[in-house]
Write a protein that holds these residues in place. Structure first.
Motif, short mmCIF file in Angstrom:
data_model
loop_
_atom_site.label_atom_id
_atom_site.label_comp_id
_atom_site.label_asym_id
_atom_site.label_seq_id
_atom_site.Cartn_x
_atom_site.Cartn_y
_atom_site.Cartn_z
N ASP A 89 20.56 -32.42 39.54
CA ASP A 89 19.16 -32.77 39.33
C ASP A 89 18.71 -32.56 37.89
OD1 ASP A 89 18.80 -33.43 42.03
OD2 ASP A 89 18.42 -31.34 42.56
N GLU A 90 19.61 -32.12 37.03
CA GLU A 90 19.27 -31.86 35.64
C GLU A 90 19.37 -33.13 34.79
OE1 GLU A 90 18.17 -28.95 34.63
OE2 GLU A 90 18.54 -27.96 36.55
N THR A 91 18.78 -33.08 33.60
CA THR A 91 18.97 -34.12 32.60
C THR A 91 20.16 -33.73 31.73
OG1 THR A 91 16.63 -34.73 32.53
CG2 THR A 91 17.97 -35.30 30.61
N PHE A 92 21.13 -34.63 31.60
CA PHE A 92 22.31 -34.38 30.79
C PHE A 92 22.17 -35.10 29.45
CE2 PHE A 92 23.67 -33.47 35.03
CZ PHE A 92 24.63 -32.48 34.91
N LEU A 93 22.64 -34.44 28.42
CA LEU A 93 22.60 -35.03 27.08
C LEU A 93 23.93 -35.67 26.72
CD1 LEU A 93 20.84 -32.08 25.18
CD2 LEU A 93 19.76 -34.09 26.21
N THR A 94 23.88 -36.70 25.90
CA THR A 94 25.08 -37.27 25.33
C THR A 94 24.71 -37.95 24.02
OG1 THR A 94 27.08 -38.57 25.79
CG2 THR A 94 24.97 -39.55 26.44
N VAL A 95 25.72 -38.43 23.30
CA VAL A 95 25.47 -39.13 22.04
C VAL A 95 25.61 -40.63 22.25
CG1 VAL A 95 26.16 -37.23 20.55
CG2 VAL A 95 27.88 -38.87 21.32
N ALA A 96 25.05 -41.40 21.34
CA ALA A 96 25.16 -42.85 21.40
C ALA A 96 26.60 -43.28 21.19
CB ALA A 96 24.26 -43.48 20.33
N ALA A 97 26.98 -44.41 21.76
CA ALA A 97 28.34 -44.91 21.63
C ALA A 97 28.69 -45.17 20.17
CB ALA A 97 28.50 -46.19 22.46
N GLU A 98 27.70 -45.50 19.34
CA GLU A 98 27.96 -45.74 17.91
C GLU A 98 28.42 -44.47 17.21
OE1 GLU A 98 25.30 -48.72 19.55
OE2 GLU A 98 25.15 -46.53 19.43
N ARG A 119 21.24 -38.25 35.35
CA ARG A 119 20.13 -38.70 34.53
C ARG A 119 20.47 -38.34 33.08
NH1 ARG A 119 16.45 -36.37 37.08
NH2 ARG A 119 16.21 -34.45 35.86
N MET A 120 20.61 -39.34 32.22
CA MET A 120 21.09 -39.11 30.87
C MET A 120 19.99 -39.29 29.83
SD MET A 120 24.27 -38.44 31.52
CE MET A 120 24.66 -38.17 29.79
N LEU A 121 20.07 -38.49 28.78
CA LEU A 121 19.23 -38.64 27.60
C LEU A 121 20.18 -38.79 26.41
CD1 LEU A 121 16.39 -38.62 26.37
CD2 LEU A 121 16.55 -36.13 26.19
N VAL A 122 20.11 -39.93 25.74
CA VAL A 122 21.09 -40.27 24.70
C VAL A 122 20.53 -39.98 23.32
CG1 VAL A 122 22.53 -42.09 23.72
CG2 VAL A 122 22.05 -42.07 26.19
N ALA A 123 21.22 -39.09 22.59
CA ALA A 123 20.83 -38.75 21.22
C ALA A 123 21.53 -39.68 20.24
CB ALA A 123 21.19 -37.30 20.92
N PRO A 124 20.88 -40.00 19.11
CA PRO A 124 21.51 -40.90 18.14
C PRO A 124 22.72 -40.29 17.45
CG PRO A 124 19.46 -40.01 17.26
CD PRO A 124 19.52 -39.62 18.71
N ASN A 125 22.77 -38.96 17.37
CA ASN A 125 23.89 -38.28 16.72
C ASN A 125 23.98 -36.86 17.27
OD1 ASN A 125 22.01 -36.63 15.11
ND2 ASN A 125 21.64 -38.55 14.03
N PHE A 126 25.06 -36.17 16.87
CA PHE A 126 25.31 -34.84 17.44
C PHE A 126 24.31 -33.80 16.95
CE2 PHE A 126 27.79 -30.84 17.85
CZ PHE A 126 27.93 -30.87 19.23
N SER A 127 23.84 -33.93 15.72
CA SER A 127 22.84 -32.99 15.20
C SER A 127 21.56 -33.05 16.03
CB SER A 127 22.53 -33.29 13.73
OG SER A 127 23.66 -33.06 12.92
N THR A 128 21.13 -34.25 16.35
CA THR A 128 19.94 -34.41 17.18
C THR A 128 20.19 -33.86 18.59
OG1 THR A 128 19.29 -36.38 15.94
CG2 THR A 128 18.28 -36.07 18.11
N LEU A 129 21.39 -34.11 19.11
CA LEU A 129 21.72 -33.61 20.44
C LEU A 129 21.61 -32.09 20.50
CD1 LEU A 129 24.60 -34.76 22.76
CD2 LEU A 129 24.20 -32.34 22.36
#
Length: 204
Positions: A89-98, A119-129
């Motif tokens: 039930d949590e939101t999981f983080l990941t980075v963009a495919a780019e 449920r995913m939240l996609v960060a533009p890069n690892f620093s933002t993640l």
């Protein structure tokens, strides 16, 4: 990698005082681009993101456990025997495919293999993640050499679905720098000695 790598840098500086080592931190994508354009001689990163890429050579230096990182005040933070499905039930983080196509798919695939669609939240890069991770926007997997391991607001949990990941030194195949070769050799020697010491200390 701070503690482990500090030993390598210290010994390399003592043995090769004429060689200047410049350190920098990069995103997954930035690391690869730096290797290819020559602005980075040697990179340290995940084997899954660097191995098999054209023109690069990788040397495995160690394998690190992967932890699920959640807020320290999470209701399950002190529980044991948890699995990935316990966090469905949590939101999981990941980075963009780019940023990294392999890293982007890793956590979503692990969740699906555990029997649920995350449920995913996609960060533009690892620093933002990592910033989002600190802020409690979601959860993610890191090893214990990441600087966030010492953040009291976060809890690192070992779960069975997260396997150890190899870390590698990577360099461009056509990089014939003697300094790069010496640094690779020193890194390999230091990690071999550390492994031998840890093995000896574990013996009765």
């Amino acid at each position: 990698w701070g503690i482990r790598f500090a030993d390598v840098l210290q010994r390399f500086g003592q043995e090769h005082p004429g060689v200047r080592v410049n350190l920098s931190r990069h995103s997954y994508r930035g690391l690869r681009e730096g290797l290819y354009d020559g602005s980075i001689d040697l990179a340290i990163g995940f084997a899954m993101d660097l191995e098999g890429r054209e023109g690069l050579i990788c040397q495995t230096v160690e394998s690190l456990d992967t932890y699920l990182v959640i807020p320290a005040d999470h209701p399950k933070a002190e529980q044991t025997g948890l699995t990935l499905a316990d966090f469905r039930d949590e939101t999981f983080l990941t980075v963009a495919a780019e940023e990294s196509e392999l890293v982007a798919d890793l956590l979503p695939n692990s969740c699906r293999e555990a029997g649920f669609s995350p449920r995913m939240l996609v960060a533009p890069n690892f620093s933002t993640l990592t910033l989002w991770l600190e802020a409690g926007f979601g959860i993610f997997g890191l090893n214990d050499q990441h600087v966030l391991y010492h953040n009291p607001r976060l809890k690192f949990l070992l779960i069975p679905e997260f396997l150890p990941r190899d870390m590698v030194l990577a360099w461009r195949r056509d990089n014939n720098s003697q300094a790069v070769r010496l640094f690779r050799e020193e890194t390999a020697r230091s990690f071999r000695e550390r492994e031998g010491h840890e093995s000896d200390s574990g013996m009765d």
